[in-house]
Design an enzyme around this catalytic site. Structure first.
Site, PDB file in Angstrom:
ATOM      1  N   THR A 247       0.594   1.811  80.610  1.00  0.00           N
ATOM      2  CA  THR A 247       1.628   0.884  79.970  1.00  0.00           C
ATOM      3  C   THR A 247       0.603  -0.356  80.190  1.00  0.00           C
ATOM      4  OG1 THR A 247       3.513  -0.161  81.372  1.00  0.00           O
ATOM      5  CG2 THR A 247       1.614   1.243  82.479  1.00  0.00           C
ATOM      6  N   ASP A 248       1.752  -1.544  78.997  1.00  0.00           N
ATOM      7  CA  ASP A 248       0.674  -2.576  79.408  1.00  0.00           C
ATOM      8  C   ASP A 248       1.214  -3.360  80.615  1.00  0.00           C
ATOM      9  OD1 ASP A 248       3.798  -2.876  79.455  1.00  0.00           O
ATOM     10  OD2 ASP A 248       4.718  -4.132  77.752  1.00  0.00           O
TER      11      ASP A 248
ATOM     12  N   TYR B  10       3.900   0.277  90.897  1.00  0.00           N
ATOM     13  CA  TYR B  10       4.591   1.768  90.476  1.00  0.00           C
ATOM     14  C   TYR B  10       3.434   0.645  89.406  1.00  0.00           C
ATOM     15  CZ  TYR B  10       5.168   2.264  84.911  1.00  0.00           C
ATOM     16  OH  TYR B  10       4.791   2.053  83.127  1.00  0.00           O
TER      17      TYR B  10
ATOM     18  N   LYS C  61      -0.215   3.032  88.180  1.00  0.00           N
ATOM     19  CA  LYS C  61      -0.655   3.519  86.597  1.00  0.00           C
ATOM     20  C   LYS C  61      -1.975   2.791  86.127  1.00  0.00           C
ATOM     21  CE  LYS C  61       1.041   5.376  83.843  1.00  0.00           C
ATOM     22  NZ  LYS C  61       1.320   6.404  83.323  1.00  0.00           N
TER      23      LYS C  61
HETATM   24  P1  NAD Z   1       9.922   9.437  82.658  1.00  0.00           P
HETATM   25  O1  NAD Z   1      10.421   8.462  83.831  1.00  0.00           O
HETATM   26  O2  NAD Z   1      11.320   8.945  81.816  1.00  0.00           O
HETATM   27  O3  NAD Z   1       9.497  10.910  82.949  1.00  0.00           O
HETATM   28  C1  NAD Z   1       8.871  11.294  83.600  1.00  0.00           C
HETATM   29  C2  NAD Z   1       8.622  13.051  83.513  1.00  0.00           C
HETATM   30  O4  NAD Z   1       7.573  12.871  83.803  1.00  0.00           O
HETATM   31  C3  NAD Z   1       9.737  13.141  83.892  1.00  0.00           C
HETATM   32  O5  NAD Z   1      10.153  14.966  83.055  1.00  0.00           O
HETATM   33  C4  NAD Z   1       8.957  13.961  85.361  1.00  0.00           C
HETATM   34  O6  NAD Z   1       9.782  14.852  86.352  1.00  0.00           O
HETATM   35  C5  NAD Z   1       7.633  14.006  85.308  1.00  0.00           C
HETATM   36  N1  NAD Z   1       7.103  13.847  86.457  1.00  0.00           N
HETATM   37  C6  NAD Z   1       6.888  12.703  87.473  1.00  0.00           C
HETATM   38  N2  NAD Z   1       6.290  13.204  88.332  1.00  0.00           N
HETATM   39  C7  NAD Z   1       5.233  14.238  88.007  1.00  0.00           C
HETATM   40  C8  NAD Z   1       4.255  15.123  88.694  1.00  0.00           C
HETATM   41  N3  NAD Z   1       3.911  14.856  90.011  1.00  0.00           N
HETATM   42  N4  NAD Z   1       4.263  16.797  88.664  1.00  0.00           N
HETATM   43  C9  NAD Z   1       4.804  17.085  86.541  1.00  0.00           C
HETATM   44  N5  NAD Z   1       5.916  15.976  86.278  1.00  0.00           N
HETATM   45  C10 NAD Z   1       6.294  14.819  86.950  1.00  0.00           C
HETATM   46  O7  NAD Z   1       9.424   8.180  81.705  1.00  0.00           O
HETATM   47  P2  NAD Z   1       9.619   7.418  80.954  1.00  0.00           P
HETATM   48  O8  NAD Z   1       9.687   6.508  80.735  1.00  0.00           O
HETATM   49  O9  NAD Z   1       9.164   8.546  79.911  1.00  0.00           O
HETATM   50  O10 NAD Z   1       7.257   7.172  80.909  1.00  0.00           O
HETATM   51  C11 NAD Z   1       6.411   8.403  80.682  1.00  0.00           C
HETATM   52  C12 NAD Z   1       5.093   8.054  80.729  1.00  0.00           C
HETATM   53  O11 NAD Z   1       4.937   6.290  79.822  1.00  0.00           O
HETATM   54  C13 NAD Z   1       4.446   7.794  82.146  1.00  0.00           C
HETATM   55  O12 NAD Z   1       3.437   7.859  82.451  1.00  0.00           O
HETATM   56  C14 NAD Z   1       4.576   5.996  82.264  1.00  0.00           C
HETATM   57  O13 NAD Z   1       4.827   5.200  83.008  1.00  0.00           O
HETATM   58  C15 NAD Z   1       4.645   5.660  80.455  1.00  0.00           C
HETATM   59  N6  NAD Z   1       5.006   4.051  79.729  1.00  0.00           N
HETATM   60  C16 NAD Z   1       6.503   3.896  80.006  1.00  0.00           C
HETATM   61  C17 NAD Z   1       6.965   3.168  78.951  1.00  0.00           C
HETATM   62  C18 NAD Z   1       8.557   3.127  79.121  1.00  0.00           C
HETATM   63  O14 NAD Z   1       9.206   1.639  78.712  1.00  0.00           O
HETATM   64  N7  NAD Z   1       9.461   3.818  79.758  1.00  0.00           N
HETATM   65  C19 NAD Z   1       6.323   2.745  78.980  1.00  0.00           C
HETATM   66  C20 NAD Z   1       4.783   2.342  78.740  1.00  0.00           C
HETATM   67  C21 NAD Z   1       4.553   3.580  79.063  1.00  0.00           C
HETATM   68  O1  DAU Z   2       6.471  -2.394  80.288  1.00  0.00           O
HETATM   69  C1  DAU Z   2       6.405  -1.405  79.921  1.00  0.00           C
HETATM   70  C2  DAU Z   2       7.486  -0.172  81.326  1.00  0.00           C
HETATM   71  O2  DAU Z   2       8.237  -1.109  80.687  1.00  0.00           O
HETATM   72  C3  DAU Z   2       6.895   1.104  81.878  1.00  0.00           C
HETATM   73  O3  DAU Z   2       5.405   1.145  81.848  1.00  0.00           O
HETATM   74  C4  DAU Z   2       8.002   1.536  82.732  1.00  0.00           C
HETATM   75  O4  DAU Z   2       7.730   2.550  83.298  1.00  0.00           O
HETATM   76  C5  DAU Z   2       9.443   0.739  82.147  1.00  0.00           C
HETATM   77  O5  DAU Z   2      10.412   1.509  83.314  1.00  0.00           O
HETATM   78  C6  DAU Z   2       9.429  -0.522  81.633  1.00  0.00           C
HETATM   79  O6  DAU Z   2       9.196  -1.073  83.270  1.00  0.00           O
HETATM   80  P1  DAU Z   2      10.291  -2.460  83.092  1.00  0.00           P
HETATM   81  O7  DAU Z   2      10.061  -2.793  84.836  1.00  0.00           O
HETATM   82  O8  DAU Z   2       9.817  -3.990  82.608  1.00  0.00           O
HETATM   83  O9  DAU Z   2      11.462  -1.884  82.442  1.00  0.00           O
HETATM   84  P2  DAU Z   2      13.470  -2.148  82.928  1.00  0.00           P
HETATM   85  O10 DAU Z   2      14.096  -1.241  82.116  1.00  0.00           O
HETATM   86  O11 DAU Z   2      13.337  -1.812  84.477  1.00  0.00           O
HETATM   87  O12 DAU Z   2      13.609  -3.991  82.507  1.00  0.00           O
HETATM   88  C7  DAU Z   2      13.414  -4.062  82.383  1.00  0.00           C
HETATM   89  C8  DAU Z   2      13.808  -5.498  82.047  1.00  0.00           C
HETATM   90  O13 DAU Z   2      15.510  -5.998  82.345  1.00  0.00           O
HETATM   91  C9  DAU Z   2      12.865  -6.239  83.199  1.00  0.00           C
HETATM   92  O14 DAU Z   2      12.738  -7.793  83.079  1.00  0.00           O
HETATM   93  C10 DAU Z   2      14.145  -5.959  84.416  1.00  0.00           C
HETATM   94  C11 DAU Z   2      15.674  -6.470  84.251  1.00  0.00           C
HETATM   95  N1  DAU Z   2      16.230  -5.424  84.293  1.00  0.00           N
HETATM   96  C12 DAU Z   2      15.883  -4.515  85.017  1.00  0.00           C
HETATM   97  C13 DAU Z   2      17.039  -3.495  85.845  1.00  0.00           C
HETATM   98  C14 DAU Z   2      16.663  -2.636  85.730  1.00  0.00           C
HETATM   99  C15 DAU Z   2      17.402  -6.485  85.183  1.00  0.00           C
HETATM  100  O15 DAU Z   2      17.182  -7.775  84.879  1.00  0.00           O
HETATM  101  N2  DAU Z   2      18.198  -5.286  85.878  1.00  0.00           N
HETATM  102  C16 DAU Z   2      18.533  -3.907  85.992  1.00  0.00           C
HETATM  103  O16 DAU Z   2      19.271  -3.626  86.329  1.00  0.00           O
END
Ligand code: NAD
Ligand code: DAU
Length: 369
Positions: free
Chosen positions: A145-146, A170, A174
């Site tokens: 992740t960024d 978190y 990562k």
């Molecule tokens: P998510 O929380 O939706 O999904 C995570 C999945 O991993 C779930 O299905 C969960 O059951 C599974 N999991 C968790 N712990 C586990 C374990 N110990 N063994 C097996 N499975 C397990 O997450 P996401 O948003 O889909 O993110 C996926 C990946 O991408 C993560 O590694 C996250 O750090 C990375 N990422 C997410 C974002 C974002 O904005 N969502 C951005 C950049 C990177």
């Molecule tokens: O940048 C990549 C990351 O983006 C991933 O690695 C993470 O898994 C993913 O959860 C996400 O992290 P953020 O913390 O940026 O996402 P989130 O949706 O939690 O929040 C986005 C922005 O919105 C952040 O500035 C916090 C704000 N926020 C979030 C929530 C949940 C609010 O203001 N209110 C809220 O209730």
């Protein structure tokens, strides 16, 4: 191993029942190119087998998918699965920053021990390949992740060689996972690559994250808890673009390299929220300014030149992606209501109960300021 442009055929996709992982599985299998996928997923509160329903409903695609429920930190489960795979794509993680502030332990267990177990299994398979017991060593891709860069000053964009500076539990977990991957590349010559994706949004995202939380709360005319001044900047990447970036690096990335996968729209949270409300026909008065997230990163921004040079760039404009996302949550109420089960109400109360009690009107939108 020099990467095969046709790509590996048998994939182990860990975390493949989550938001981005399930999109990767759906999109890869929809290509119908003979790729076989085993999903290993623990099905935490964030994992949902229903995210793979579109695959199950298509007999040809369903035949290419196997689902195993299990933990990436469990070596007895992981070892044989890695033994059968040409490549491991690790999406599995605890992914929500706010939960990592409340309860960090699971983040370390999955993000550090889990990655360690996957890497050890890959190392053993690489040794088997060297001994002639399998045709090639497995490729390992770590989805990162960024957030590992930490907050980025206005006017700058993170490049892959920048020092990392994670600022939440978190992001620290990562970053630790990435460091382990790098160590296995150097020490054991593992064929591994890392992607650093930007803030991702789209269908099937758990309603704890900003965009789906605010869509689903707004549908119910509930308060929208905006942290601090709401001017934190995120760079938004549509989920199928993120999945495509991972697939591209898996096929074409150079061993030992890390690739940024940036988004298409660097926006303050207030602007994103205004766009959601406009699409939903709901008033800005739902937005409440609540006490900020501790250690809240002000801005993420990445340079995507390295991955663009490798042949990938994001394609979905933010406005179109947001249209699709809002439409999906409107049409899939049963999905998000089911996702708000388990510990959801306790979590919501812990995270927002006191904050909302101390909230105030959110003031003008970013555009009005
Ligand atoms: P998510 O929380 O939706 O999904 C995570 C999945 O991993 C779930 O299905 C969960 O059951 C599974 N999991 C968790 N712990 C586990 C374990 N110990 N063994 C097996 N499975 C397990 O997450 P996401 O948003 O889909 O993110 C996926 C990946 O991408 C993560 O590694 C996250 O750090 C990375 N990422 C997410 C974002 C974002 O904005 N969502 C951005 C950049 C990177
Ligand atoms: O940048 C990549 C990351 O983006 C991933 O690695 C993470 O898994 C993913 O959860 C996400 O992290 P953020 O913390 O940026 O996402 P989130 O949706 O939690 O929040 C986005 C922005 O919105 C952040 O500035 C916090 C704000 N926020 C979030 C929530 C949940 C609010 O203001 N209110 C809220 O209730």
């Amino acid at each position: 191993m020099s990467p095969d442009p046709a790509g590996p055929r048998r994939l182990l996709v860990t975390g493949g029942a989550g938001f981005i992982g399930s999109c990767f599985v759906r999109d890869v299998l929809a290509r119908r190119d003979g790729t076989e996928i085993t999903v290993l997923d623990k099905l935490t509160y964030a994992g949902n087998e229903a995210n793979l329903a579109p695959v199950r409903e298509d007999p040809d695609q369903a035949a290419q998918l196997r689902f195993v429920r299990g933990d990436i930190a469990d070596a007895a489960i992981v070892g044989p699965l890695v033994g059968e795979a040409d490549a491991v794509v690790n999406f599995a993680a605890e992914s929500h920053v706010d939960r990592s502030i409340l309860d960090p332990e699971a983040f370390l267990r999955t993000g550090v021990l889990g990655v360690h177990v996957l890497l050890e299994a890959c190392r053993r398979e690489a040794e088997r390949a060297a001994a002639g017991d399998r045709s090639a060593p497995p490729r390992y891709l770590q989805v990162s992740t960024d957030e590992v860069y930490g907050t980025v000053a206005e006017g700058r964009r993170s490049v892959e060689d920048d020092p990392i500076g994670p600022r939440s539990p978190y992001a620290a977990a990562k970053a630790a996972g990435e460091l382990l991957v790098g160590a296995y590349v150097v020490t054991h010559g593992l064929d591994a690559v890392v992607t650093r994706g930007a803030n991702t949004y789209g269908p099937y995202q758990h309603p704890e994250k900003l965009i789906p939380l605010f869509i689903t709360n707004a549908i119910e005319d509930r308060d929208l808890p905006l942290y601090g001044d709401g001017l934190q900047v995120r760079d938004w990447l549509y989920v199928s673009d993120h999945a495509a970036a991972v697939d591209h690096v898996l096929r074409h990335g150079a061993a030992g390299e890390t690739y940024n996968a940036p988004g298409v729209a660097e926006l303050p949270n207030r602007t994103v929220v205004a766009g959601l409300l406009e699409r939903l026909g709901k008033p800005w008065s739902l937005v409440r300014s609540v006490p900020d997230r501790p250690g809240h990163d002000r801005r993420y921004a990445m340079d995507g030149t390295k991955l663009a040079d490798l042949g990938w760039s994001p394609t979905v404009p933010f406005e179109a992606g947001l249209d699709r996302t809002v439409a999906w949550y409107r049409a899939n109420e049963a999905w998000w209501r089911a996702a708000r089960s388990g510990d959801w109400h306790d979590y919501y109360e812990r995270q927002y109960g006191d904050r909302l009690a101390r909230s105030e009107a959110a003031g003008p939108t970013a555009a009005e300021r």
